[in-house]
Scaffold this motif. Structure first.
Motif, PDB file in Angstrom:
ATOM      1  N   LYS A 244       0.835  -1.204   0.000  1.00  0.00           N
ATOM      2  CA  LYS A 244       0.000   0.000   0.000  1.00  0.00           C
ATOM      3  C   LYS A 244       0.869   1.252   0.000  1.00  0.00           C
ATOM      4  CE  LYS A 244      -4.073  -1.667   2.486  1.00  0.00           C
ATOM      5  NZ  LYS A 244      -4.844  -1.547   3.741  1.00  0.00           N
ATOM      6  N   GLU A 245       1.875   1.244   0.888  1.00  0.00           N
ATOM      7  CA  GLU A 245       2.751   2.417   0.984  1.00  0.00           C
ATOM      8  C   GLU A 245       3.507   2.645  -0.317  1.00  0.00           C
ATOM      9  OE1 GLU A 245       5.203   1.721   4.384  1.00  0.00           O
ATOM     10  OE2 GLU A 245       3.562   2.035   5.810  1.00  0.00           O
ATOM     11  N   ARG A 246       4.002   1.575  -0.920  1.00  0.00           N
ATOM     12  CA  ARG A 246       4.690   1.712  -2.211  1.00  0.00           C
ATOM     13  C   ARG A 246       3.753   2.241  -3.283  1.00  0.00           C
ATOM     14  NH1 ARG A 246       7.370  -3.611  -3.908  1.00  0.00           N
ATOM     15  NH2 ARG A 246       6.156  -4.237  -2.141  1.00  0.00           N
ATOM     16  N   GLY A 247       2.507   1.715  -3.265  1.00  0.00           N
ATOM     17  CA  GLY A 247       1.516   2.188  -4.247  1.00  0.00           C
ATOM     18  C   GLY A 247       1.237   3.671  -4.075  1.00  0.00           C
ATOM     19  N   LEU A 248       1.093   4.103  -2.802  1.00  0.00           N
ATOM     20  CA  LEU A 248       0.869   5.532  -2.556  1.00  0.00           C
ATOM     21  C   LEU A 248       2.063   6.371  -2.996  1.00  0.00           C
ATOM     22  CD1 LEU A 248      -0.874   5.444   0.943  1.00  0.00           C
ATOM     23  CD2 LEU A 248      -1.910   6.045  -1.247  1.00  0.00           C
ATOM     24  N   GLU A 249       3.261   5.894  -2.705  1.00  0.00           N
ATOM     25  CA  GLU A 249       4.468   6.630  -3.093  1.00  0.00           C
ATOM     26  C   GLU A 249       4.575   6.722  -4.623  1.00  0.00           C
ATOM     27  OE1 GLU A 249       7.675   4.615  -1.147  1.00  0.00           O
ATOM     28  OE2 GLU A 249       7.141   5.400   0.828  1.00  0.00           O
ATOM     29  N   ILE A 250       4.263   5.611  -5.285  1.00  0.00           N
ATOM     30  CA  ILE A 250       4.312   5.628  -6.762  1.00  0.00           C
ATOM     31  C   ILE A 250       3.259   6.582  -7.304  1.00  0.00           C
ATOM     32  CG2 ILE A 250       3.881   4.222  -8.819  1.00  0.00           C
ATOM     33  CD1 ILE A 250       5.342   1.923  -7.399  1.00  0.00           C
ATOM     34  N   ASN A 251       2.038   6.560  -6.727  1.00  0.00           N
ATOM     35  CA  ASN A 251       0.985   7.482  -7.167  1.00  0.00           C
ATOM     36  C   ASN A 251       1.409   8.930  -6.936  1.00  0.00           C
ATOM     37  OD1 ASN A 251      -0.713   5.477  -8.040  1.00  0.00           O
ATOM     38  ND2 ASN A 251      -1.885   5.388  -6.134  1.00  0.00           N
ATOM     39  N   ASN A 252       2.018   9.208  -5.761  1.00  0.00           N
ATOM     40  CA  ASN A 252       2.509  10.561  -5.488  1.00  0.00           C
ATOM     41  C   ASN A 252       3.584  10.962  -6.488  1.00  0.00           C
ATOM     42  OD1 ASN A 252       0.794  10.868  -3.327  1.00  0.00           O
ATOM     43  ND2 ASN A 252       2.327  10.285  -1.788  1.00  0.00           N
ATOM     44  N   LEU A 253       4.475  10.027  -6.827  1.00  0.00           N
ATOM     45  CA  LEU A 253       5.531  10.314  -7.805  1.00  0.00           C
ATOM     46  C   LEU A 253       4.933  10.597  -9.171  1.00  0.00           C
ATOM     47  CD1 LEU A 253       8.572  10.464  -8.427  1.00  0.00           C
ATOM     48  CD2 LEU A 253       8.482   8.016  -8.947  1.00  0.00           C
TER      49      LEU A 253
END
Length: 185
Positions: free
Chosen positions: A139-148
């Motif tokens: 989830k955290e990686r997905g959020l970070e990728i979405n933010n990027l």
């Protein structure tokens, strides 16, 4: 085998066997050893000699015996009774120790079973925790990728706006520049 048993019993009873019957017994390893042992015992029996009973072991009539002999017999008797009572006590102690050992073994089995059960429970808990950590990390990686991706799109939009602005300024400069100054190809 039954015939050899009968022959061997007849030989032990002292009956005379023929040469063939003796040969049959001698051919079998087991009966050959039994015959050798029987001959050895027979020799020992033939060599036996009666030994006279020592004077101190002869039966003593308590009525005619001296008080010292009677006292010694009483002491021996009391010693035997004491040893017997001690043996009874030792047997009781041995039974108590065996019961204690059995109880301890049962407790150890129970502890081992509980440890095995806890091990299974711990493995399940660790598996659950690992699954939760992996899911949270995803989830955290997905959020970070979405933010990027959002940041990159915003940066791209800003770059495109800046490029349009620069192109508009360039176009205005070109439109205001006299034609003579333009390069000819």
């Amino acid at each position: 085998m039954a015939k050899l048993d009968q022959l061997f019993e007849a030989w032990l009873d002292g009956k005379t066997l023929s040469e063939q019957e003796l040969e049959l017994l001698q051919q079998d390893n087991e009966y050959r050893q039994l015959m050798a042992e029987a001959r050895g015992w027979q020799e020992k029996a033939n060599q036996y000699q009666d030994v006279p009973t020592p004077r101190w072991l002869k039966h003593v009539n308590p009525l005619t015996a001296s008080w010292l002999q009677v006292a010694s017999y009483l002491l021996v008797g009391l010693g035997i009774v004491g040893l017997w009572l001690q043996n009874v006590d030792l047997n009781k102690q041995l039974q108590q120790q065996n019961q204690l050992i059995a109880t301890q073994q049962q407790v150890m089995k129970d502890v081992v079973a509980e440890l095995k059960q806890r091990s299974v429970t711990d493995k399940q808990a660790l598996s659950s925790i690992a699954t939760q950590v992996v899911a949270q990390t995803r989830k955290e990686r997905g959020l970070e990728i979405n933010n990027l991706v959002d940041f990159m799109q915003a940066q791209r939009a800003q770059d495109q706006a800046l490029l349009r602005l620069q192109l508009n300024e360039l176009e205005a400069q070109v439109d205001n520049t006299p034609v003579e100054r333009l390069a000819k190809y």
